[in-house]
Design an enzyme around this catalytic site. Structure first.
Site, PDB file in Angstrom:
ATOM      1  N   LYS A  10       0.032   3.719  -2.698  1.00 18.80           N
ATOM      2  CA  LYS A  10      -0.986   4.771  -2.625  1.00 18.80           C
ATOM      3  C   LYS A  10      -0.382   6.165  -2.529  1.00 18.80           C
ATOM      4  CE  LYS A  10      -4.682   1.905  -0.627  1.00 18.80           C
ATOM      5  NZ  LYS A  10      -4.022   0.611  -0.359  1.00 18.80           N
ATOM      6  N   SER A  13      -5.895   3.535   4.551  1.00 15.49           N
ATOM      7  CA  SER A  13      -5.363   2.762   3.431  1.00 15.49           C
ATOM      8  C   SER A  13      -6.453   1.939   2.739  1.00 15.49           C
ATOM      9  CB  SER A  13      -4.244   1.818   3.910  1.00 15.49           C
ATOM     10  OG  SER A  13      -3.457   1.369   2.832  1.00 15.49           O
ATOM     11  N   SER A  62       0.791  -1.234   0.000  1.00 18.73           N
ATOM     12  CA  SER A  62       0.000   0.000   0.000  1.00 18.73           C
ATOM     13  C   SER A  62       0.820   1.279   0.000  1.00 18.73           C
ATOM     14  CB  SER A  62      -0.948   0.008   1.211  1.00 18.73           C
ATOM     15  OG  SER A  62      -2.069  -0.803   0.958  1.00 18.73           O
TER      16      SER A  62
END
Length: 445
Positions: free
Chosen positions: A68, A129, A65
């Protein structure tokens, strides 16, 4: 005999003290006086881009993640460009809804046929997230996640990231997306970057859009009457379980975990005006990604200090003037325009030197500046060189030194036409005389 024993005892005692002192305060310490327990790690000064610690920083690894951060960058860029704003609304299509409805992705359960603002979706992505809200933002900006992935890779190239491969907007493995994996990507792929590239992305995200820290530092937020929490345990939580991870000044940035990537974390903190950025990739556990980040940040703040190495107006001894052609003065003084600072490791203040790098376009064939010359005119740069044992370089440049401009300290007027003419005549007869002298000399050689 007794005197010899006393002497031997004293020698041994002195040696033991010396050895213990060396162990506590090692002279000329090795590359990095810490070892980070992760597959890759980096620590960077966020002002200069200087790398303070490095471990396998060029190796491509899955980043989960932390992907992101690029999605955040592109969302904030779209807002900055006026393409969307925080109050722009969108609805959830079938693809992100299917991700949201899957409990294995531990996201926030979104509702279809409902308007969500960009701010709501962004907060869920940045703080919790959340994967579905990330995909919804990608679709809003680019029309589809496939097109958004192209934007991600284009932006990575534009930012100069050295090693990257974005395959989706979230950092999930494409397998997790089923038939929705972005066109042009491998159905089994996962976004991968080097630690150096990840630190560079974090650097540009914070530098270009500092508002990102307003969201990454939030402990909680709410969506659809659900309260969700930040995955960053280094923030100032009122929770005894997280006290061991807390580090003063931490205000971001992005956690990550998949089976392939392991436990990852891009952290950042600011203390006394100094911001550091750290990246830990594939740590042993969720806890360890924070423990190792804490170790990196403690190292950065305790062992390094931002120092003014050369003041504005500095002149290198013996190189303080440049000759001038066609001027009322034969030389002009030069000096550095600004302070030249660096993040210096304790005890290495003397490991730096500077050199001048003149602009060849400013000089004639004889290495002279040609009048008229203005005061404060840039004539080149003064570059900083590190002469110590360990140089990890910078995330911002490959082999490019820190530098400041060197400028003239006064103005030099051009000689009037009469003096220039006299000078030209003098040069003419001087050349004739030299030619005759050489000819006569040749008769007798």
């Amino acid at each position: 005999m007794r005197h010899k024993l006393k002497a031997s005892f004293l020698i041994i005692t002195v040696l033991l003290i010396a050895l213990s002192t060396f162990a506590i305060n090692p002279i000329n310490a090795s590359a990095d006086s810490i070892e980070v327990d992760a597959e890759a790690a980096i620590l960077v000064d966020a002002e200069t881009g200087e790398i303070l610690y490095a471990k396998n920083i060029d190796e491509m690894k899955e980043i989960a993640s932390m992907t992101k951060m690029m999605t955040e960058y592109l969302v904030l860029e779209a807002i900055n460009n006026g393409d969307i704003n925080w109050d722009t609304t969108t609805q959830i299509s079938d693809y992100p809804y299917s991700i949201s409805a899957d409990a294995s992705f531990s996201g926030i359960g979104l509702i279809q046929d409902k308007d969500y603002t960009v701010k709501q979706l962004y907060e869920a992505m940045a703080i919790n997230s959340d994967n579905a809200t990330t995909i919804a933002l990608a679709e809003l900006i680019a029309g589809s996640e496939s097109e958004f992935v192209k934007m991600m890779n284009d932006k990575a190239e534009e930012l100069g990231l050295p090693a990257y491969d974005f395959v989706n907007s979230t950092g999930l493995n494409n397998q997790d997306l089923g038939d929705n994996f972005p066109d042009g990507t491998d159905p089994n792929a996962e976004t991968a970057m080097s630690a150096k590239s990840t630190a560079m992305l974090a650097y540009h995200l914070i530098k270009d859009y500092p508002e990102v820290l307003e969201y990454s530092s939030q402990l909680t937020s709410e969506l659809d009457d659900q309260t969700y929490e930040n995955w960053n345990w280094m923030l100032p939580w009122d929770n005894d379980n997280f006290a061991q991870y807390y580090f003063e000044g931490v205000d971001g940035l992005k956690t990550g975990f998949t089976e392939n990537a392991g436990n990852c974390f891009t952290g950042t903190a600011i203390r006394d005006g100094r911001r550091l950025i750290s990246v830990v990739m594939d740590a042993d556990s969720r806890d360890e990604r924070f423990h190792q980040t804490k170790k990196l940040l403690e190292y950065g703040y305790s062992q390094f200090e931002r120092q003014e190495l050369y003041p504005a107006g500095y002149q290198i001894e013996g190189e303080s003037v440049i000759p001038v052609a066609k001027g009322k003065e034969e030389v002009v003084e030069i000096a550095s325009k600004d302070v030249l600072s660096s993040t210096v490791k304790n005890g290495e203040q003397e490991s730096y030197s500077v050199t001048y790098n003149f602009d060849e376009g400013k000089l004639n064939d004889d290495g002279q500046l040609t009048a008229p010359i203005e005061k404060g005119e840039k004539v080149g740069t003064m570059e900083l060189t590190y002469n110590g044992e360990v140089n990890h370089g910078s995330i911002l440049s490959e082999g490019q030194a820190q530098s400041v401009d060197i400028i003239t300290t006064s103005a030099i007027e051009k000689q009037n036409w009469f003096m220039l003419t006299l000078g030209g005549i003098g040069d003419f007869f001087s050349n004739i005389f030299s030619s005759i002298a050489d000819t006569v000399k040749g008769w007798f050689s």
